[in-house]
Motif scaffolding. Structure first.
Motif, PDB file in Angstrom:
ATOM      1  N   PHE A  64       0.855  -1.181   0.000  1.00  0.00           N
ATOM      2  CA  PHE A  64       0.000   0.000   0.000  1.00  0.00           C
ATOM      3  C   PHE A  64       0.895   1.235   0.000  1.00  0.00           C
ATOM      4  O   PHE A  64       1.940   1.242   0.647  1.00  0.00           O
ATOM      5  CB  PHE A  64      -0.870   0.027   1.259  1.00  0.00           C
ATOM      6  N   TYR A  65       0.468   2.284  -0.692  1.00  0.00           N
ATOM      7  CA  TYR A  65       1.266   3.507  -0.723  1.00  0.00           C
ATOM      8  C   TYR A  65       0.382   4.720  -0.966  1.00  0.00           C
ATOM      9  O   TYR A  65      -0.749   4.604  -1.418  1.00  0.00           O
ATOM     10  CB  TYR A  65       2.360   3.414  -1.795  1.00  0.00           C
ATOM     11  N   MET A  66       0.943   5.889  -0.622  1.00  0.00           N
ATOM     12  CA  MET A  66       0.320   7.177  -0.938  1.00  0.00           C
ATOM     13  C   MET A  66       1.337   7.999  -1.697  1.00  0.00           C
ATOM     14  O   MET A  66       2.515   8.048  -1.330  1.00  0.00           O
ATOM     15  CB  MET A  66      -0.101   7.932   0.323  1.00  0.00           C
ATOM     16  N   GLU A  67       0.889   8.631  -2.755  1.00  0.00           N
ATOM     17  CA  GLU A  67       1.744   9.506  -3.551  1.00  0.00           C
ATOM     18  C   GLU A  67       1.976  10.827  -2.808  1.00  0.00           C
ATOM     19  O   GLU A  67       1.153  11.247  -1.985  1.00  0.00           O
ATOM     20  CB  GLU A  67       1.101   9.792  -4.913  1.00  0.00           C
ATOM     21  N   SER A  68       3.071  11.473  -3.144  1.00  0.00           N
ATOM     22  CA  SER A  68       3.408  12.766  -2.531  1.00  0.00           C
ATOM     23  C   SER A  68       2.299  13.790  -2.714  1.00  0.00           C
ATOM     24  O   SER A  68       2.036  14.600  -1.825  1.00  0.00           O
ATOM     25  CB  SER A  68       4.708  13.310  -3.128  1.00  0.00           C
ATOM     26  N   LYS A  69       1.612  13.739  -3.856  1.00  0.00           N
ATOM     27  CA  LYS A  69       0.557  14.731  -4.137  1.00  0.00           C
ATOM     28  C   LYS A  69      -0.672  14.559  -3.232  1.00  0.00           C
ATOM     29  O   LYS A  69      -1.502  15.456  -3.149  1.00  0.00           O
ATOM     30  CB  LYS A  69       0.143  14.681  -5.603  1.00  0.00           C
ATOM     31  N   ASP A  70      -0.808  13.402  -2.558  1.00  0.00           N
ATOM     32  CA  ASP A  70      -1.956  13.157  -1.685  1.00  0.00           C
ATOM     33  C   ASP A  70      -1.632  13.229  -0.196  1.00  0.00           C
ATOM     34  O   ASP A  70      -2.535  13.269   0.630  1.00  0.00           O
ATOM     35  CB  ASP A  70      -2.553  11.772  -1.975  1.00  0.00           C
ATOM     36  N   ILE A  71      -0.371  13.270   0.147  1.00  0.00           N
ATOM     37  CA  ILE A  71       0.034  13.182   1.553  1.00  0.00           C
ATOM     38  C   ILE A  71      -0.384  14.432   2.350  1.00  0.00           C
ATOM     39  O   ILE A  71      -0.524  14.382   3.568  1.00  0.00           O
ATOM     40  CB  ILE A  71       1.555  12.905   1.651  1.00  0.00           C
ATOM     41  N   TRP A  72      -0.645  15.538   1.665  1.00  0.00           N
ATOM     42  CA  TRP A  72      -1.057  16.781   2.330  1.00  0.00           C
ATOM     43  C   TRP A  72      -2.280  16.568   3.216  1.00  0.00           C
ATOM     44  O   TRP A  72      -2.419  17.193   4.265  1.00  0.00           O
ATOM     45  CB  TRP A  72      -1.362  17.879   1.296  1.00  0.00           C
ATOM     46  N   PHE A  73      -3.169  15.678   2.790  1.00  0.00           N
ATOM     47  CA  PHE A  73      -4.429  15.481   3.498  1.00  0.00           C
ATOM     48  C   PHE A  73      -4.215  14.917   4.904  1.00  0.00           C
ATOM     49  O   PHE A  73      -5.011  15.164   5.802  1.00  0.00           O
ATOM     50  CB  PHE A  73      -5.336  14.561   2.685  1.00  0.00           C
ATOM     51  N   LEU A  74      -3.137  14.176   5.098  1.00  0.00           N
ATOM     52  CA  LEU A  74      -2.859  13.603   6.425  1.00  0.00           C
ATOM     53  C   LEU A  74      -2.389  14.661   7.417  1.00  0.00           C
ATOM     54  O   LEU A  74      -2.500  14.462   8.627  1.00  0.00           O
ATOM     55  CB  LEU A  74      -1.818  12.490   6.320  1.00  0.00           C
ATOM     56  N   ASN A  75      -1.837  15.767   6.912  1.00  0.00           N
ATOM     57  CA  ASN A  75      -1.405  16.861   7.768  1.00  0.00           C
ATOM     58  C   ASN A  75      -0.492  16.372   8.894  1.00  0.00           C
ATOM     59  O   ASN A  75      -0.663  16.719  10.055  1.00  0.00           O
ATOM     60  CB  ASN A  75      -2.626  17.606   8.320  1.00  0.00           C
ATOM     61  N   GLY A  76       0.467  15.500   8.546  1.00  0.00           N
ATOM     62  CA  GLY A  76       1.432  15.006   9.521  1.00  0.00           C
ATOM     63  C   GLY A  76       0.953  13.832  10.349  1.00  0.00           C
ATOM     64  O   GLY A  76       1.681  13.332  11.201  1.00  0.00           O
ATOM     65  N   ARG A  77      -0.280  13.409  10.156  1.00  0.00           N
ATOM     66  CA  ARG A  77      -0.822  12.283  10.918  1.00  0.00           C
ATOM     67  C   ARG A  77      -0.601  10.979  10.160  1.00  0.00           C
ATOM     68  O   ARG A  77      -0.255  10.974   8.988  1.00  0.00           O
ATOM     69  CB  ARG A  77      -2.307  12.483  11.183  1.00  0.00           C
ATOM     70  N   SER A  78      -0.825   9.869  10.838  1.00  0.00           N
ATOM     71  CA  SER A  78      -0.733   8.562  10.215  1.00  0.00           C
ATOM     72  C   SER A  78      -2.119   8.099   9.795  1.00  0.00           C
ATOM     73  O   SER A  78      -3.123   8.608  10.281  1.00  0.00           O
ATOM     74  CB  SER A  78      -0.115   7.558  11.189  1.00  0.00           C
ATOM     75  N   LEU A  79      -2.160   7.113   8.911  1.00  0.00           N
ATOM     76  CA  LEU A  79      -3.421   6.593   8.413  1.00  0.00           C
ATOM     77  C   LEU A  79      -3.502   5.101   8.689  1.00  0.00           C
ATOM     78  O   LEU A  79      -2.596   4.350   8.359  1.00  0.00           O
ATOM     79  CB  LEU A  79      -3.556   6.838   6.905  1.00  0.00           C
ATOM     80  N   LYS A  80      -4.605   4.698   9.303  1.00  0.00           N
ATOM     81  CA  LYS A  80      -4.863   3.283   9.568  1.00  0.00           C
ATOM     82  C   LYS A  80      -6.048   2.861   8.711  1.00  0.00           C
ATOM     83  O   LYS A  80      -7.101   3.493   8.730  1.00  0.00           O
ATOM     84  CB  LYS A  80      -5.190   3.097  11.048  1.00  0.00           C
ATOM     85  N   ILE A  81      -5.860   1.781   7.958  1.00  0.00           N
ATOM     86  CA  ILE A  81      -6.926   1.216   7.141  1.00  0.00           C
ATOM     87  C   ILE A  81      -7.449   0.003   7.896  1.00  0.00           C
ATOM     88  O   ILE A  81      -6.697  -0.912   8.218  1.00  0.00           O
ATOM     89  CB  ILE A  81      -6.416   0.817   5.744  1.00  0.00           C
TER      90      ILE A  81
END
Length: 93
Positions: A64-81
């Protein structure tokens, strides 16, 4: 704090068994516009090949990965699926 992408075993089971993703596939987690309401953005997932991955995690046997262009949405937080009932849920921590 370093941004992390975490996939629970329950979510992995759902993604493989119910959504039909296969061993070795790359799965992009992306941000998409869904409405002009209070929460205008949401996460989605799709099969894809990384171009500029900002965060990557392997949940055997999927990556699983997130592109640099989408990482802004996390605002420094982590994401748990995770999985809740029959649904995949995205939890920012």
């Amino acid at each position: 704090m370093e941004v992390e992408l975490v996939v629970t075993p329950s979510a992995l089971s759902c993604i493989k068994n119910e959504w039909g993703f296969e061993d070795g596939e790359m799965i992009r987690v992306f941000v998409r516009y869904v409405s002009g309401a209070e929460t205008p953005f949401a996460f989605g997932i799709t099969r894809d090949t990384p171009i500029d991955a900002a965060v990557t995690t392997t949940a055997e046997p999927l990556t699983f990965y997130m592109e640099s262009k989408d990482i802004w949405f996390l605002n420094g937080r982590s994401l748990k699926i995770d999985r809740l009932g029959e649904n995949i849920i995205f939890i920012m921590t």
